[in-house]
Design an enzyme around this catalytic site. Structure first.
Site, PDB file in Angstrom:
ATOM      1  N   HIS A 166      41.126  46.962  39.299  1.00  0.00           N
ATOM      2  CA  HIS A 166      40.521  47.332  40.479  1.00  0.00           C
ATOM      3  C   HIS A 166      39.698  45.964  40.984  1.00  0.00           C
ATOM      4  O   HIS A 166      39.979  45.255  41.676  1.00  0.00           O
ATOM      5  CB  HIS A 166      39.792  48.610  39.967  1.00  0.00           C
ATOM      6  CG  HIS A 166      39.098  49.652  41.110  1.00  0.00           C
ATOM      7  ND1 HIS A 166      39.476  49.444  42.437  1.00  0.00           N
ATOM      8  CD2 HIS A 166      37.998  50.317  41.215  1.00  0.00           C
ATOM      9  CE1 HIS A 166      38.637  50.354  43.307  1.00  0.00           C
ATOM     10  NE2 HIS A 166      37.918  50.782  42.556  1.00  0.00           N
ATOM     11  N   HIS A 169      49.712  46.901  44.944  1.00  0.00           N
ATOM     12  CA  HIS A 169      48.503  47.940  45.206  1.00  0.00           C
ATOM     13  C   HIS A 169      49.061  49.313  44.953  1.00  0.00           C
ATOM     14  O   HIS A 169      50.370  49.527  45.493  1.00  0.00           O
ATOM     15  CB  HIS A 169      48.301  47.629  46.680  1.00  0.00           C
ATOM     16  CG  HIS A 169      46.775  48.310  46.890  1.00  0.00           C
ATOM     17  ND1 HIS A 169      46.640  49.740  47.218  1.00  0.00           N
ATOM     18  CD2 HIS A 169      45.676  47.824  46.861  1.00  0.00           C
ATOM     19  CE1 HIS A 169      45.434  50.137  47.381  1.00  0.00           C
ATOM     20  NE2 HIS A 169      44.685  48.900  47.271  1.00  0.00           N
ATOM     21  N   ASP A 209      42.186  41.099  47.436  1.00  0.00           N
ATOM     22  CA  ASP A 209      41.495  40.442  46.187  1.00  0.00           C
ATOM     23  C   ASP A 209      42.103  38.842  46.100  1.00  0.00           C
ATOM     24  O   ASP A 209      41.381  38.348  45.734  1.00  0.00           O
ATOM     25  CB  ASP A 209      41.366  41.061  45.139  1.00  0.00           C
ATOM     26  CG  ASP A 209      40.315  42.512  45.222  1.00  0.00           C
ATOM     27  OD1 ASP A 209      39.253  42.210  46.116  1.00  0.00           O
ATOM     28  OD2 ASP A 209      40.696  43.604  44.558  1.00  0.00           O
TER      29      ASP A 209
END
Ligand code: ACO
Length: 431
Positions: free
Chosen positions: A267, A308, A366
């Site tokens: 995460h 994802h 990210d």
């Protein structure tokens, strides 16, 4: 019942019942299975909640197949280009973009709450100097509830609002204090003449002995990172906040639980994991080996910053931040670290590789936020803290929404029991 429903038949015994289909404004409909157990004696089995809507929400909309993300109906692309984090936070919290007066009052309130109790500073000083800042954040944010007793009545809307403002206001202060403690640096107090993001940079990087010049490039890049991470509907950390608060726990404790959940590498820990991965790869010549490892079924290794759960087409945040990342690297003179070259090559190779194409494994937000934060000299162990600060707007918005949702009850999932059915206790001497 006819029309908007489904019939579920248990083929083992022929029992059947109808369940209403609930339609959203946009997106997937949901089968209302709340009476499944009373009607058919069945539970649903859905580890990881891949097909379970845990709540109704007005806040954020995602279409993973189309690569859509909207906060309160506004496309993330428009907000990223035209808004800022604090305005976006207001939008998430209150449902509408603020007027100039509303924004002024909101910003003033947030600035009014940035300072933390001096006792909290002593609490921070109790941590060992090599403590991970996320470990400190979990503890310190949870500890806020022991300092602010005047706002803990979750049934009082004014208390809820005050707690929400305090959390949003104090997160950068706490994050900076944690960072400075770990580096043996004196605390720096917030300044009310600075914007939310400028204040964060000031509190992290200023020295009492020398004026710190806040870079507009860094401020702009951080604004973008913050607004893109501000909310993402019912992800793991947000669901953790909702589940914790379903028992009536106070918001500080619940946000601390959200921070704990965010910390994991699957995460929020991914942005830090991206840089650790790039550091480990170290040499572009090694890239094929790492790609091969990521594709090997017998190897647990994964490319960090790829894939994802929801976005199976592309991550819209990644598209926005990719451009900002490239602009930033171009803009910042002297940034020619081999790591950035490895990142670019890795992105290219993975995007062309059948394994990644077939599985829709695109670089996620990210991947690029990690690179941006690295380029801005943000310490590696603060990357996930940056994510936590930004996501605070989403957490408190989702928490506030849940507090007035009549349909919410204490979160209490069921299970598919797979253990021993029944046995008799055997004394220790007979085992
Ligand atoms: N590298 C290599 N292979 C991968 C990766 C990866 N990063 N991600 C998924 N896969 C493969 C899986 O092995 C699996 O292959 P298979 O079908 O042959 O078994 C397939 O792709 C599907 O993967 P799942 O694990 O089922 O996908 P899920 O939706 O459960 O996981 C997750 C999503 C956790 C993000 C995963 O892609 C991952 O671990 N990525 C790396 C960590 C990361 O970047 N996390 C940040 C998420 S974004 C955020 O939090 C803001």
């Amino acid at each position: 019942m006819a029309g908007n429903n489904v019939t579920i038949t248990d083929n083992r015994n022929g029992n059947s019942a109808e369940f209403e289909i609930l339609d959203p404004v946009v997106g997937n409909s949901s089968i209302d299975v709340r009476q499944l157990t009373s009607k058919l004696g069945l539970f649903t089995y859905d580890p990881g909640f891949q097909a379970t809507a845990s709540c109704k929400s007005d806040i954020t909309y995602i279409d993973g197949d189309e690569g859509i993300l909207r906060y309160r109906g506004y496309p993330i692309e428009q907000l990223a280009n035209q808004s800022n984090y604090l305005e976006g936070s207001y939008l998430l919290m209150y449902g509408e973009l603020p007027t100039a007066e509303q924004f002024q009052a909101f910003e003033a309130s947030i600035k009014n709450h940035t300072i933390v109790h001096e006792g909290l500073m002593q609490f921070i000083n109790g941590f060992h100097n090599d403590a991970h800042p996320m470990a400190m954040m979990v503890g310190v944010v949870g500890a806020l509830s022991s300092f602010y007793h005047d706002s803990l009545d979750i049934n009082n809307p004014a208390h809820r609002d005050l707690s929400a403002h305090r959390l949003l206001a104090k997160m950068p202060t706490i994050a900076a204090l944690c960072y400075r403690h770990g580096n043996g640096l004196p605390p720096i107090y917030p300044r009310n003449d600075l914007s939310y993001i400028e204040n964060l940079l000031h509190m992290m990087f200023s020295f009492p002995s020398e004026e710190y010049k806040i870079s507009p490039i860094a401020t702009r890049a951080m604004e973008l990172v913050f607004i893109l991470h501000a909310d993402h509907e019912q992800n793991a950390s947000t669901s953790t906040v909702r589940l914790s608060s379903s028992s009536g726990a106070n918001p500080y404790a619940c946000i601390a639980a959200g921070i704990a959940s965010l910390w994991g590498p699957a995460h929020g820990g991914a942005n830090e994991a991206v840089i650790r991965m790039l550091e480990e790869i170290n040499d572009p010549a090694e890239l094929p080996n790492y790609i091969a490892r990521a594709k090997d079924k017998d190897d647990q290794y994964r490319l960090m910053g790829f894939g994802h759960r929801i976005y199976k087409n592309y991550d819209p945040r990644a598209t926005i931040i990719r451009k900002a990342c490239n602009d930033l690297l171009d803009e910042m003179e002297g940034i020619n670290q081999p790591m950035f070259e490895i990142a670019k090559q890795l992105e290219r190779i993975a995007l062309e590789d059948e394994y990644f194409i077939e599985r829709n494994l695109y670089p996620n937000v990210d991947f690029y936020s990690g690179i941006i934060l690295k380029a801005l000299d943000m310490p590696l162990n603060m990357f996930t803290v940056v994510f936590a600060m930004a996501r605070t707007a989403g957490w408190i918005s989702q928490w506030s929404e849940m507090m007035v949702d009549d349909e919410q009850r204490i979160g209490r999932p069921r299970q598919l029991y797979t253990g021993v059915e029944l046995r008799d206790y055997v004394g220790v001497g007979e085992r």
